[in-house]
Design a protein around this motif. Structure first.
Motif, mmCIF file in Angstrom:
data_model
loop_
_atom_site.group_PDB
_atom_site.id
_atom_site.type_symbol
_atom_site.label_atom_id
_atom_site.label_comp_id
_atom_site.label_asym_id
_atom_site.label_seq_id
_atom_site.Cartn_x
_atom_site.Cartn_y
_atom_site.Cartn_z
ATOM 1 N N ASN A 90 -2.304 -2.152 6.423
ATOM 2 C CA ASN A 90 -2.257 -3.206 5.021
ATOM 3 C C ASN A 90 -1.977 -2.569 3.656
ATOM 4 O O ASN A 90 -2.042 -1.294 3.698
ATOM 5 C CB ASN A 90 -3.480 -3.914 4.899
ATOM 6 C CG ASN A 90 -4.486 -3.344 4.495
ATOM 7 O OD1 ASN A 90 -4.889 -3.125 3.372
ATOM 8 N ND2 ASN A 90 -5.513 -2.947 5.336
ATOM 9 N N ARG A 91 -1.486 -2.964 2.647
ATOM 10 C CA ARG A 91 -1.410 -2.480 1.599
ATOM 11 C C ARG A 91 -1.920 -3.289 0.480
ATOM 12 O O ARG A 91 -1.591 -4.616 0.499
ATOM 13 C CB ARG A 91 0.001 -1.739 1.163
ATOM 14 C CG ARG A 91 1.163 -2.762 1.004
ATOM 15 C CD ARG A 91 2.428 -2.047 0.819
ATOM 16 N NE ARG A 91 3.788 -2.848 0.913
ATOM 17 C CZ ARG A 91 3.960 -3.772 -0.005
ATOM 18 N NH1 ARG A 91 3.112 -4.061 -1.314
ATOM 19 N NH2 ARG A 91 4.949 -4.544 -0.111
ATOM 20 N N LEU A 126 -4.223 -8.359 -0.209
ATOM 21 C CA LEU A 126 -3.560 -7.436 0.625
ATOM 22 C C LEU A 126 -2.518 -7.907 1.664
ATOM 23 O O LEU A 126 -2.479 -9.097 1.933
ATOM 24 C CB LEU A 126 -4.736 -6.873 1.896
ATOM 25 C CG LEU A 126 -6.026 -6.476 1.233
ATOM 26 C CD1 LEU A 126 -7.015 -5.994 2.480
ATOM 27 C CD2 LEU A 126 -5.880 -5.406 0.317
ATOM 28 N N THR A 133 0.747 -5.135 6.932
ATOM 29 C CA THR A 133 2.114 -4.597 7.189
ATOM 30 C C THR A 133 1.985 -4.249 8.648
ATOM 31 O O THR A 133 1.269 -4.729 9.547
ATOM 32 C CB THR A 133 2.268 -3.220 6.447
ATOM 33 O OG1 THR A 133 0.853 -2.321 7.193
ATOM 34 C CG2 THR A 133 2.100 -3.174 5.077
#
Length: 463
Positions: A442-443, A435, A438
């Motif tokens: 998160n991404r 992960l 961000t």
């Protein structure tokens, strides 16, 4: 290699963070396997790569903060080496490629350090994990090879950790590439998982993918029917119908950035009801972390939250009982999940672990625990934008651990040992994704999610 301006910028920032003195960053040497001329696959030191970028063995980078000078020390190859290995650029040429003004033979490094010490400049270097570098350092600095860790510069460690923990845009692109290779590895593992095939055969397939698309695997693949063994290396045993195959594997791309994922595949092609129950318990914890991880949230709280979700599901399966919060606080869940939730990732698959986990994942407020299970948590600090973390909860049935705790009557108010016995030969489940934290959440690192839903895993196995 990145463009030289990136390495120049990194070194400039490092100078500001360290403040004064001389920084010495050792690259790695070739390491003999079973005789001197037959070496292990070469891997450059990650911190040397981060600041000096060169993959060649036998180099040392020096940054004189006080005099604003930089050096690359190393020996040019001779004609005998050229015959066997081909032409390699000179050390001066390698230095120029990464914006370093000065170069010199390795024999001059000791004299350089002697002059710096005579001028009372602080000498900053990192703890070392290779014995040949420890011996080289002992020769230069005059202490015993095993004392390199105690003489290492905490100032330098903290400066490098602060820089490498937060991934820059150019690094994120490399991590994406490594993740995409990892996707191909894990899908291939699923598609080749069937009774009568050896663990070693599948490991060979996925490690071949890693080698064909990057520099190879980011760590020795964990691929086993005995998923309860945390680092179970692949054997020549045949996969058996009814078992689960746990595959924890990753790739290094051409710039040595890593991926690290885990999936579990039913050898028979379909999960049993018992397997589904444990799988969904782990997946619920995994998915909760993906939903909740964001800047400012302590990774310690992510870990404990995942443990509470796992405990709630194990209670539904009658494997645990009692108050969830109390059970987790007591560490009862650690019989099923005896490791931490995840770790930093970047140029190292356990990023910067060699610099000391107390600096990488903890601070003055949040310290490592001594409680079983929690003592393997590699990070507890608040998350920041740019961190790359692995989300990897698990649930394991370790016969020796079950016997030990049951014999001691440990946590019997929270664990239904009679029910646990029904899972004694189950193995284990771990689900892991990488992960990126961000600005707001998160991404996933990478373009594609490795199949994780039960229907998708079964669909991948069966084509």
């Amino acid at each position: 290699m990145f463009n030289k301006e990136i390495y120049i910028s990194r070194r400039e920032e490092l100078k500001k963070r360290v403040g004064n003195g001389v920084i010495v960053l050792f690259g790695n040497n070739d390491a003999p396997c079973n005789y001197p001329g037959n070496t292990y696959r070469y891997r450059q030191d990650s911190s040397f790569l981060y600041f000096f970028g060169q993959q060649r063995e036998g180099l040392v980078g020096v940054i004189d903060v006080d005099n604003d000078e930089e050096y690359l020390f190393g020996d040019d190859i001779d004609i005998d080496d050229i015959v066997w290995f081909g032409y390699v650029p000179s050390v001066a040429e390698l230095a120029t490629e990464v914006g370093v003004s000065h170069s010199a033979p390795m024999a001059e490094l000791r004299d350089y350090i002697d002059r710096a010490q005579q001028s009372h400049q602080p000498i900053h270097f990192l703890p070392q994990y290779r014995s040949d570098i420890q011996i080289q350092m002992a020769d230069i600095f005059g202490f015993h090879p095993l004392e390199t860790k105690q003489h290492a510069s905490v100032t330098l460690i903290k400066a490098i950790v602060a820089m490498r923990r937060v991934k820059r845009p150019e690094e994120l692109e490399e991590l994406r590439e490594a993740a995409d290779i990892g996707y191909d590895m894990h899908v291939a593992a699923m598609r080749n998982c069937k009774a009568g095939v050896t663990e070693h055969h599948i490991a060979g397939i996925i490690e071949g993918i890693a080698m064909s698309k990057g520099r190879g695997y980011s760590f020795q693949s964990i691929l086993t029917m005995h998923g309860e063994i945390q680092h179970g290396i692949p054997s020549f045993k045949l996969l058996q119908a009814g078992r689960l195959m746990l595959c924890d594997a990753g790739a290094e791309n051409k710039e040595n950035y890593c991926s690290d994922n885990t999936r579990v595949t039913p050898v028979s092609g379909k999960f049993t009801e018992q397997q589904k129950g444990i799988y969904e318990a782990v997946k619920a914890a995994h998915d909760w972390v993906m939903a909740e991880a964001r800047p400012g949230v302590k990774w310690l709280d992510m870990h404990l939250g995942a443990c509470r979700i796992l405990t709630d599901h194990l209670k539904q399966l009658n494997l645990m009982k009692g108050n969830t919060d109390d059970a987790v606080a007591a560490g009862a869940h650690a019989m099923f999940m005896p490791h931490g939730l995840g770790h930093h990732m970047g140029l190292d698959v356990h990023d910067m672990e060699g610099l000391g986990q107390e600096y990488v994942g903890f601070n003055d407020e949040i310290r490592p625990s001594t409680q079983f299970g929690l003592n393997y948590l590699r990070c507890g600090i608040p998350l920041e934008k740019g961190f790359v973390m692995t989300d990897e909860p698990g649930c394991y049935f370790i016969p020796h651990l079950i016997d030990l705790w049951k014999g001691q009557g440990l946590h019997k108010e929270y664990i239904n040992y009679d029910e646990v016995e029904k899972y004694r030969d189950f193995g284990g489940v771990r689900l892991e994704d990488d992960l990126l934290i961000t600005e707001t959440g998160n991404r996933l690192v990478g373009d594609k999610m490795i199949p994780i839903e039960i229907k998708d895993v079964e669909g991948t196995i069966n084509g």
